[in-house]
Enzyme design. Structure first.
Site, mmCIF file in Angstrom:
data_model
loop_
_atom_site.group_PDB
_atom_site.id
_atom_site.type_symbol
_atom_site.label_atom_id
_atom_site.label_comp_id
_atom_site.label_asym_id
_atom_site.label_seq_id
_atom_site.Cartn_x
_atom_site.Cartn_y
_atom_site.Cartn_z
ATOM 1 N N LYS A 74 -3.219 6.318 49.698
ATOM 2 C CA LYS A 74 -3.145 6.551 48.252
ATOM 3 C C LYS A 74 -1.826 6.025 47.732
ATOM 4 C CE LYS A 74 -5.820 8.631 45.139
ATOM 5 N NZ LYS A 74 -7.288 8.792 45.185
ATOM 6 N N SER A 144 -15.218 1.788 39.117
ATOM 7 C CA SER A 144 -15.834 2.587 40.180
ATOM 8 C C SER A 144 -16.456 3.878 39.653
ATOM 9 C CB SER A 144 -14.807 2.908 41.272
ATOM 10 O OG SER A 144 -13.752 3.690 40.740
ATOM 11 N N SER A 181 -13.609 9.538 32.695
ATOM 12 C CA SER A 181 -14.518 8.416 32.923
ATOM 13 C C SER A 181 -15.676 8.808 33.842
ATOM 14 C CB SER A 181 -13.759 7.202 33.457
ATOM 15 O OG SER A 181 -12.921 7.561 34.516
HETATM 16 N N1 PHE Z 1 -10.001 6.251 43.453
HETATM 17 C C1 PHE Z 1 -11.337 6.515 43.846
HETATM 18 C C2 PHE Z 1 -11.372 7.488 45.016
HETATM 19 O O1 PHE Z 1 -10.515 8.328 45.124
HETATM 20 C C3 PHE Z 1 -12.178 5.280 44.048
HETATM 21 C C4 PHE Z 1 -11.744 4.175 44.952
HETATM 22 C C5 PHE Z 1 -10.950 4.290 46.046
HETATM 23 C C6 PHE Z 1 -12.249 2.948 44.697
HETATM 24 C C7 PHE Z 1 -10.664 3.218 46.867
HETATM 25 C C8 PHE Z 1 -11.978 1.889 45.509
HETATM 26 C C9 PHE Z 1 -11.186 2.031 46.596
HETATM 27 O O2 PHE Z 1 -12.260 7.508 45.823
#
Ligand code: PHE
Length: 351
Positions: A74, A144, A181
């Site tokens: 992250k 996403s 979102s």
């Molecule tokens: N941020 C989102 C998650 O926590 C989606 C995501 C993560 C999209 C990694 C692509 C790659 O899952």
């Protein structure tokens, strides 16, 4: 502060932005670590570090339970209170993030998260290939959130089946906290299914789209403790505290917000009250599943959709296992993640 069992944590003052840029690579045991980039306001940058440590560990579990050949990481950019992120500063922040990601030589790839968009991913993509969810016209898989919402709907079907013997959400009383979102899209899907919707957001501007969906509007505090079949946390984390548990009037909780539990023992408190809690990282995997299917495995949107909808099966299996072993779904999920990580480590011994 959570345990430090992370492979690598990089903290730097962004040379262009002057803001703290934190990249936490929790695990690469299953493959390249993935996880979105959160650009958010924190009173103290250490709170951003805490978030990065927890959220990256959550991504490891998310990928493992979803059956993905990826690990967890992250990025958090801790924007101090009072700092206005104008477009020029935003670009500098994203360039700093890109360089931090690039310096990890592909052990980690980023994506969007709270506070970042596909357009932001395109800016990061100018400096590193290790980025997901750029806009479709710029070579990525795009936003996403539709896939995260769809995956959450799949999880809710499994929960509904467990509660009432049918996956159909028509007539299910659903209380939704957060119309961001993902939350707003999910509300739309649930309205189409004929669910009875109670919705809330800290932003009163969300009241208008809620009304269009025919949902009942209330405050986030009221939605949290409303009488409902399923409570859906879709805002920021930490919403389920020890104090809130006795106030809850829902049969089950399943939602896409990351890190819903204020502390881990809250999972046991919920279990003791007979409230079914499906771990957030299982419910919210749709966004990552979709991005990785399309961008790493070059699958069609239809193939990716099938994978996202398989979250229904994953949740069903977890709930069965939890019942069979008489443990919480949280425990069943961490055990499944642990088994998959241990198996991967056994295949790839550290040399
Ligand atoms: N941020 C989102 C998650 O926590 C989606 C995501 C993560 C999209 C990694 C692509 C790659 O899952």
């Amino acid at each position: 502060m959570p345990e430090l069992d992370h492979e690598h944590v990089a903290i730097r003052t962004g040379p262009r932005s002057g803001l703290p840029v934190i990249v936490a690579v929790h695990s690469t045991a299953l493959g390249q670590a993935v996880g979105g980039c959160r650009v958010w306001r924190y009173a103290d940058w250490r709170d951003g570090l805490t978030d990065a440590l927890r959220l990256s560990a959550g991504m490891t579990a998310k990928c493992a339970v979803a059956g993905l050949a990826n690990g967890g990481g992250k990025t958090v950019v801790a924007v101090p209170e009072g700092t206005e992120l104008d477009p020029a500063l935003r670009r500098r922040v994203l360039e700093d993030v890109a360089d931090a990601v690039a310096s990890l030589d592909g052990t980690y790839a980023t994506g969007p998260d709270v506070g970042t968009s596909p357009e932001d991913m395109a800016v990061i993509g100018e400096r590193t290939a290790h980025v997901f969810c750029r806009p479709v016209e710029r070579g990525g898989s795009g936003d996403s959130s539709p896939a995260t919402a769809l995956g959450t709907l799949a999880a809710l079907r499994a929960v509904r089946h467990r509660l009432h013997g049918t996956p159909a959400l028509k007539g299910a009383r659903v209380s939704l906290v957060g119309l961001g979102s993902v939350g707003l899209r999910l509300a739309g899907l649930l309205a189409e299914e004929g669910a009875e919707l109670l919705v809330s957001d800290i932003d009163p501007a969300k009241r208008a789209p809620a009304r269009e969906l025919g949902a009942t509007w209330t405050s986030p505090g009221q939605a949290l403790t409303a009488e409902a079949d399923i409570l859906v946390p879709a805002a920021l984390g930490g919403i389920l505290t020890g104090d809130v548990v006795p106030e809850l009037r829902c049969a089950a909780i399943a939602g896409p917000a990351n890190n819903q539990l204020a502390t881990e023992p809250v999972a046991d408190l919920l279990h003791e009250r007979g409230i079914l809690w499906v771990p957030d990282y299982v419910v919210s995997a749709g966004g990552a599943i979709n991005a990785l299917a399309v961008e790493l495995r070059h699958e069609t949107p239809e193939e990716a959709r099938v994978r996202v909808e398989a979250i229904e099966h994953t949740v069903t299996e977890l709930l069965h296992e939890a019942e069979h072993r008489n443990v919480t779904p949280a425990r069943a999920a961490t055990d499944l993640a642990r088994r998959r990580l241990d198996a991967a480590r056994a295949r790839r011994p550290v040399t």
